[in-house]
Design an enzyme around this catalytic site. Sequence first.
Site, PDB file in Angstrom:
ATOM      1  N   TYR A  22       4.511 -14.332 -14.142  1.00 23.97           N
ATOM      2  CA  TYR A  22       3.517 -13.358 -13.684  1.00 23.97           C
ATOM      3  C   TYR A  22       2.108 -13.830 -14.046  1.00 23.97           C
ATOM      4  O   TYR A  22       1.193 -13.804 -13.213  1.00 23.97           O
ATOM      5  CB  TYR A  22       3.797 -12.001 -14.322  1.00 23.97           C
ATOM      6  CG  TYR A  22       2.810 -10.925 -13.946  1.00 23.97           C
ATOM      7  CD1 TYR A  22       2.903 -10.257 -12.724  1.00 23.97           C
ATOM      8  CD2 TYR A  22       1.769 -10.572 -14.811  1.00 23.97           C
ATOM      9  CE1 TYR A  22       2.001  -9.273 -12.377  1.00 23.97           C
ATOM     10  CE2 TYR A  22       0.862  -9.587 -14.475  1.00 23.97           C
ATOM     11  CZ  TYR A  22       0.977  -8.941 -13.252  1.00 23.97           C
ATOM     12  OH  TYR A  22       0.067  -7.966 -12.914  1.00 23.97           O
TER      13      TYR A  22
ATOM     14  N   SER B  72      -5.191 -10.043 -12.836  1.00 25.32           N
ATOM     15  CA  SER B  72      -4.917  -9.407 -14.121  1.00 25.32           C
ATOM     16  C   SER B  72      -5.535 -10.228 -15.237  1.00 25.32           C
ATOM     17  O   SER B  72      -5.637 -11.456 -15.147  1.00 25.32           O
ATOM     18  CB  SER B  72      -3.410  -9.282 -14.345  1.00 25.32           C
ATOM     19  OG  SER B  72      -3.136  -8.873 -15.676  1.00 25.32           O
TER      20      SER B  72
ATOM     21  N   ALA C  82       0.795  -1.229   0.000  1.00 25.34           N
ATOM     22  CA  ALA C  82       0.000   0.000   0.000  1.00 25.34           C
ATOM     23  C   ALA C  82       0.824   1.273   0.000  1.00 25.34           C
ATOM     24  O   ALA C  82       0.254   2.364   0.094  1.00 25.34           O
ATOM     25  CB  ALA C  82      -0.940   0.008   1.216  1.00 25.34           C
ATOM     26  N   ASN C  83       2.132   1.172  -0.148  1.00 29.12           N
ATOM     27  CA  ASN C  83       2.941   2.397  -0.116  1.00 29.12           C
ATOM     28  C   ASN C  83       3.060   3.063  -1.482  1.00 29.12           C
ATOM     29  O   ASN C  83       3.558   4.183  -1.590  1.00 29.12           O
ATOM     30  CB  ASN C  83       4.342   2.099   0.421  1.00 29.12           C
ATOM     31  CG  ASN C  83       5.084   1.078  -0.413  1.00 29.12           C
ATOM     32  OD1 ASN C  83       4.833  -0.112  -0.237  1.00 29.12           O
ATOM     33  ND2 ASN C  83       5.984   1.505  -1.284  1.00 29.12           N
ATOM     34  N   SER C  84       2.591   2.399  -2.556  1.00 27.93           N
ATOM     35  CA  SER C  84       2.674   2.993  -3.893  1.00 27.93           C
ATOM     36  C   SER C  84       1.593   2.436  -4.791  1.00 27.93           C
ATOM     37  O   SER C  84       0.912   1.452  -4.448  1.00 27.93           O
ATOM     38  CB  SER C  84       4.054   2.727  -4.518  1.00 27.93           C
ATOM     39  OG  SER C  84       4.239   1.338  -4.720  1.00 27.93           O
ATOM     40  N   GLY C  85       1.436   3.078  -5.960  1.00 25.92           N
ATOM     41  CA  GLY C  85       0.550   2.555  -6.998  1.00 25.92           C
ATOM     42  C   GLY C  85      -0.895   2.394  -6.582  1.00 25.92           C
ATOM     43  O   GLY C  85      -1.461   3.199  -5.826  1.00 25.92           O
ATOM     44  N   ILE C  86      -1.499   1.320  -7.078  1.00 17.18           N
ATOM     45  CA  ILE C  86      -2.909   1.039  -6.798  1.00 17.18           C
ATOM     46  C   ILE C  86      -3.145   0.891  -5.305  1.00 17.18           C
ATOM     47  O   ILE C  86      -4.151   1.357  -4.767  1.00 17.18           O
ATOM     48  CB  ILE C  86      -3.354  -0.236  -7.534  1.00 17.18           C
ATOM     49  CG1 ILE C  86      -3.227  -0.048  -9.049  1.00 17.18           C
ATOM     50  CG2 ILE C  86      -4.791  -0.608  -7.179  1.00 17.18           C
ATOM     51  CD1 ILE C  86      -3.402  -1.333  -9.826  1.00 17.18           C
ATOM     52  N   GLY C  87      -2.206   0.236  -4.616  1.00 22.22           N
ATOM     53  CA  GLY C  87      -2.369   0.026  -3.177  1.00 22.22           C
ATOM     54  C   GLY C  87      -2.456   1.323  -2.410  1.00 22.22           C
ATOM     55  O   GLY C  87      -3.286   1.472  -1.506  1.00 22.22           O
TER      56      GLY C  87
END
Length: 352
Positions: A293, A260, A132-137
């Site tokens: 992935y 995804s 949760a420190n970047s991006g979507i999170g």
Amino acid sequence: MAALSYAGLEDTDSEEELPPGWEERTTKDGWVYYANHLEEKTQWEHPKSGKRKRVAGDLPYGWEQETDENGQVYFVDHINKRTTYLDPRLAFTVEDNPVKPNPRQKYDGNSTAMEILQGRDLSGKVAVITGANSGIGFETAKSLALHGACVILACRSLSRGNEAVQRILGEWHKAKVEAMTLDLASLQSVQHFAEAFKSKNLPLHILICNAAVFGVPWSLTEDGLESTFQVNHLGHFYLVQLLEELLRQSSPARVVVVSSESHRFTEIKDDSGKLDFSLLSPPKKEYWAMLAYNRSKLCNILFSNELNRRLSPHGVTSNSVHPGNMIYSSIHRNWWVYTLLFTLARPFTKSM
């Protein structure tokens, strides 16, 4: 009534006048809702006009918004030294006239997280979000926190997690946010996180399995497993198992697994149609980052579907979600080729 009419005091039956037993209130983000004290219920629509409203403008000078121990919003007038549950801006409400969405699709590629949560009060809800420190999170954590939820940012780097916490507090200083260490590449770290979270004696209403790696070189985790498989899937799988009982106790609760569409472009079965475990954690000579992935994302969906089948009778739902094609986040950072592709695609994708 005739006497009242003669005196010019007849009941106008204004559609803005609330019936007996009703009260007008506001949420943290300024949406008006109505409480019926007789039937002990609330609703967004005005009980007479059926209209939805929101307050306009900022609070008057000297006023501040607070939240009591029950999660109810109230207002402090520091100049006159008084408190009230009535929003001083209620005299300046504006009508909300949204275009009615297509019933088949309420939201689309232009919707923002804040729009999705518009008018919702998540006070009293507790959410855990991995990565949760970047991006979507980060955007998810911020949106939930700004709507009143208590949000735990589960991050591999505690320092970056604390930086994200400060960014959210910079937008609303009373947001309930906290960073905790969670390294999905270590099953021991997953266990320690679960124990630390349980020790807080909090409920768990929302668990968002968001963290992921993409395009990383082959490597083994301390548990001897291929890193993409463990970080994207197995670490989350173990986390949910450790928190399953708490989710049940907190029901209604939900698990959201960020997957995804790329899950469609792989297979995890052998030629005979049986699950091939060697494909999940392949040796270096058989490793391709993109396939790893895709397989991890397929595992996400299979896991989420089975989790929902098992837990939904107990009040815990599970959903997997495709966040959008080529969203420009930091997930591409591990290889310059992916960074180049994401940069070229940026004008045609959705921003954070």
